[in-house]
Structure formats: C-alpha cells, structure tokens
Write an enzyme that holds these catalytic residues in place. Structure first.
Site, PDB file in Angstrom:
ATOM      1  N   ASP A 114       4.139   7.686   0.941  1.00  0.00           N
ATOM      2  CA  ASP A 114       2.759   7.260   0.705  1.00  0.00           C
ATOM      3  C   ASP A 114       2.424   7.590  -0.745  1.00  0.00           C
ATOM      4  O   ASP A 114       3.306   7.544  -1.599  1.00  0.00           O
ATOM      5  CB  ASP A 114       1.813   7.929   1.706  1.00  0.00           C
ATOM      6  CG  ASP A 114       0.585   7.087   2.024  1.00  0.00           C
ATOM      7  OD1 ASP A 114      -0.112   6.715   1.065  1.00  0.00           O
ATOM      8  OD2 ASP A 114       0.317   6.811   3.204  1.00  0.00           O
TER       9      ASP A 114
ATOM     10  N   HIS B 186       3.392   5.116  -2.965  1.00  0.00           N
ATOM     11  CA  HIS B 186       2.202   4.324  -3.283  1.00  0.00           C
ATOM     12  C   HIS B 186       1.571   4.719  -4.607  1.00  0.00           C
ATOM     13  O   HIS B 186       0.408   4.416  -4.853  1.00  0.00           O
ATOM     14  CB  HIS B 186       1.182   4.439  -2.145  1.00  0.00           C
ATOM     15  CG  HIS B 186       1.667   3.837  -0.867  1.00  0.00           C
ATOM     16  ND1 HIS B 186       0.962   3.905   0.311  1.00  0.00           N
ATOM     17  CD2 HIS B 186       2.799   3.142  -0.566  1.00  0.00           C
ATOM     18  CE1 HIS B 186       1.630   3.297   1.284  1.00  0.00           C
ATOM     19  NE2 HIS B 186       2.753   2.834   0.768  1.00  0.00           N
TER      20      HIS B 186
END
Length: 365
Positions: free
Chosen positions: A171, A198
């Site tokens: 993430d 991310h």
C-alpha cells in the site's frame, strides 16, 4: 517468537544483526477483546500491535536485525493468513482485524534506526499524536499483493523525519494522515527510495489540516502511484504548503495524482478537501501513465506550481485536470487543460533532473 510487546519510556528494543523477531501466528495473542483478532467484520480495530508505545517518551526500536510480522503465514487454528483476511474484507466490503507491527501513540521523540520490517499483517508503522519522530535507515519489505500494508504512516504529529529509508509495501510507502484532532505539520521526507506500492501519499484523512511538509531526494520505482494527495468530502480539509523537490519516478501508473474524490469511507459529505500551495520542483517522470490534477469544485480548488517537471515520454502520459489553478515555470514540457482550469505559464528553459544513481536495488536481509 513473540506476542505483543509494550515499550516503556526511555527504553529501546534492540534487534541485533542476524536476529529475526517473529510475530505470533496466534490471533488470540493479539485480542483487544476475547475473539476480536483474526476476524472480518464491520468494526475492525480488534488487534493489539506486535510492538506498542503509548504515551511514553524517548523510546525506540533499533538494530541491524529483522522484525517479521508473518502476514502471509497460515494462522493457528485457521486455514487463512492475515493477508487472506484483508482480501476477504475487501470482497465483503468489511474490515479485517489484523495487527500492525508498530502502533506508536503520543510517543514523543521516538526513533527507528537501521531496523528491517517485513511482512506486516497490516500497517508496518503508525505514528500518531506525538512531537518528534525519526525513522532513519529503515528497510520495509512486503509484497505488493499484501493489502493495507502501509510502510510508515505519521499523523496528527509534528517534527517528523523519515530519511535514508527503503520501502517496498503493498500500500502507501508513506501516508501522512491528517484527521481530527490535527494538526499535522513540519514533516520532512528526504533521501528515500520507494518501490512497488502506492507511493508518497498525504491522506485520505485531511480534515485536521496538513501543512509545512517537505519531500526531497526521492525515487519511486514501479509503483501504482507516485506523488499523491487523496481525500474526499467525508474526511477532507485544508492541505497547504507542501513542496516536492528532486523526485525521480519511473514505471508508475499514476506518477502525479491529486485526488479530491478518493473512494468514500464515511457518511459525512460536508468535510470538503482543498489542496493549495502545492509545489513540484525538479521532478522527472519516465514511462507512461496518467497525471490527475483534480480540485473538488469551483470553490475548493486545486492550487499547484510546477517548476522543471519533465516527462520523458509526454505523448505516453495522459494529463487530466478540473477545478484547478496551475502555474507552470521553466522546464515543464506538458500543458494541463480541462474544465474550470486556469494555467499561468512562464518562460525559460531548464535541464531535466538528471536522476543519476537514483534507482537502486532494495537492500535485502
């Protein structure tokens, strides 16, 4: 092998070279209430972290060893892993109850140094409500398929430094949180290398306000997102005075992503995000992808300045914008356009950021 540990004031957990501290695979060790951990439900937050620090000053975790949360290992008494629970929660639109490696709350002057964190069941490090946090030389290594495994998430804090770190996660590599009570300010993210994940994020909680954030000397290699600010009308607020400088991005789907309509995670619709006084300077993007520059509406606009922001393949990068006031300085080789977008373009030339020796392999222990 350990269950949850609670640090005390002035105490440093030292994990020596050649040592691995493994997190327990027994959900009962982490229960906040009987049977609450290792499940999927609407509430979430049913687990203690592997390492906690609550209202203690001067604590830390250091050493050349490894802390392994074993997120992909089968849980005792179940046929699934922590990461399987996270995926199940996504499918069911619920919340997983999985422990973080570290949850540090109101822990002033906390230090992470040289430690390697791997395979967290959930976030690797969450720091909130404190004054003084330093992560220096930290390595985080978790597969991109491991959902919600953020690297380092500081929030509602001040005087935060994340430097000389290598982060590969499933993430956000770093996600600066700015929910209530806020504020979130005076953070420096410098001399770091990010890989799959991310990217460098602010949000999605911004309703407490975020400001005085500096990101410098950063490489982002093979991520889903690069430079990203995300929020929505259920948790939005003012994000201002943010500068990204000397950033090299390659092989990233969304190298620049200003998202004022991030997927909803609440019922309120009156906490509207505003991103303004955002500066990108000496940023270079290699490869294809999409740049998104979205303000929320005509009253809550995106305000950004680009200086020497260079796309190596401008024809392969889609640029979209809405409700934005943009200033383009020298060295910008693209021109955004869209509904309710103003663009002030200056003149002059600049040499693209060299990005020499920026992209280095992740150190593996």
């Amino acid at each position: 092998l350990s269950g949850p540990l609670e640090l005390r004031a002035g105490v440093t957990l030292l994990v020596d070279a050649g040592t691995i501290l493994f997190g327990s695979r027994n959900p009962r060790d982490y229960d906040l209430t009987p049977g609450s951990c290792g499940t999927v439900n609407k509430t979430g937050h049913g687990c203690k972290p592997l390492i906690g620090a609550n209202r203690v000053a001067g604590a830390g975790v250091m050493g050349d060893g490894v802390i392994d949360g074993r997120g992909g290992a089968t849980l005792l008494g179940q046929k699934v892993s922590w990461w399987d629970l996270a995926q199940e929660a996504k499918v069911k639109n619920q919340n997983q109850n999985c422990p973080r490696i570290m949850t540090l709350s109101h822990a002033d002057n906390f230090t992470l140094y040289r430690i390697t964190l791997k395979n967290s069941p959930n976030f690797h490090v969450a720091y909130s409500g404190g004054n003084g946090f330093t992560a220096w030389g930290v390595i985080i290594d978790t597969p991109k398929t491991a959902r919600n495994t953020d690297g380092i998430d500081p929030g509602n804090a001040t005087n935060v430094t994340i430097t000389h770190c290598f982060i590969r996660a499933g993430d956000d590599s770093v996600a600066i949180k700015a929910g209530p009570p806020g504020p979130t300010s005076h953070m420096t993210i410098s001399h770091n290398h990010f890989y799959n994940g991310h990217g460098m994020s602010i949000g999605s909680e911004t309703d407490g306000g975020a400001s005085a954030i500096r990101v410098t000397d950063l490489s982002i290699d093979g991520a889903d997102n690069g430079i990203r600010i995300k929020s929505n009308s259920s948790r939005g607020g003012l994000v201002r005075d943010v500068v990204y400088e000397d950033v090299c991005i390659r092989g990233t789907k969304n190298p620049i992503y200003m998202d004022s309509n991030y997927s909803y995670m609440g019922t309120a619709r009156d906490k509207v995000p505003t991103f303004t006084d955002i500066v990108l300077r000496d940023v270079r993007v290699s490869g294809s992808g999409k740049i998104t520059l979205d303000g929320y509406d005509a009253k809550h606009r995106l305000g950004m300045t680009f200086e020497n922001v260079h796309l190596d393949a401008p024809a392969d990068v889609k640029v979209s914008a809405v409700h934005a006031d943009l200033t383009l300085g020298p060295g910008v080789n693209f021109r955004p356009a869209g509904e309710d977008v103003t663009v002030a373009a200056g003149e002059g030339k600049a040499s693209p950021n060299a990005c020499r020796e920026k992209f280095v392999p992740l150190p593996v222990k």
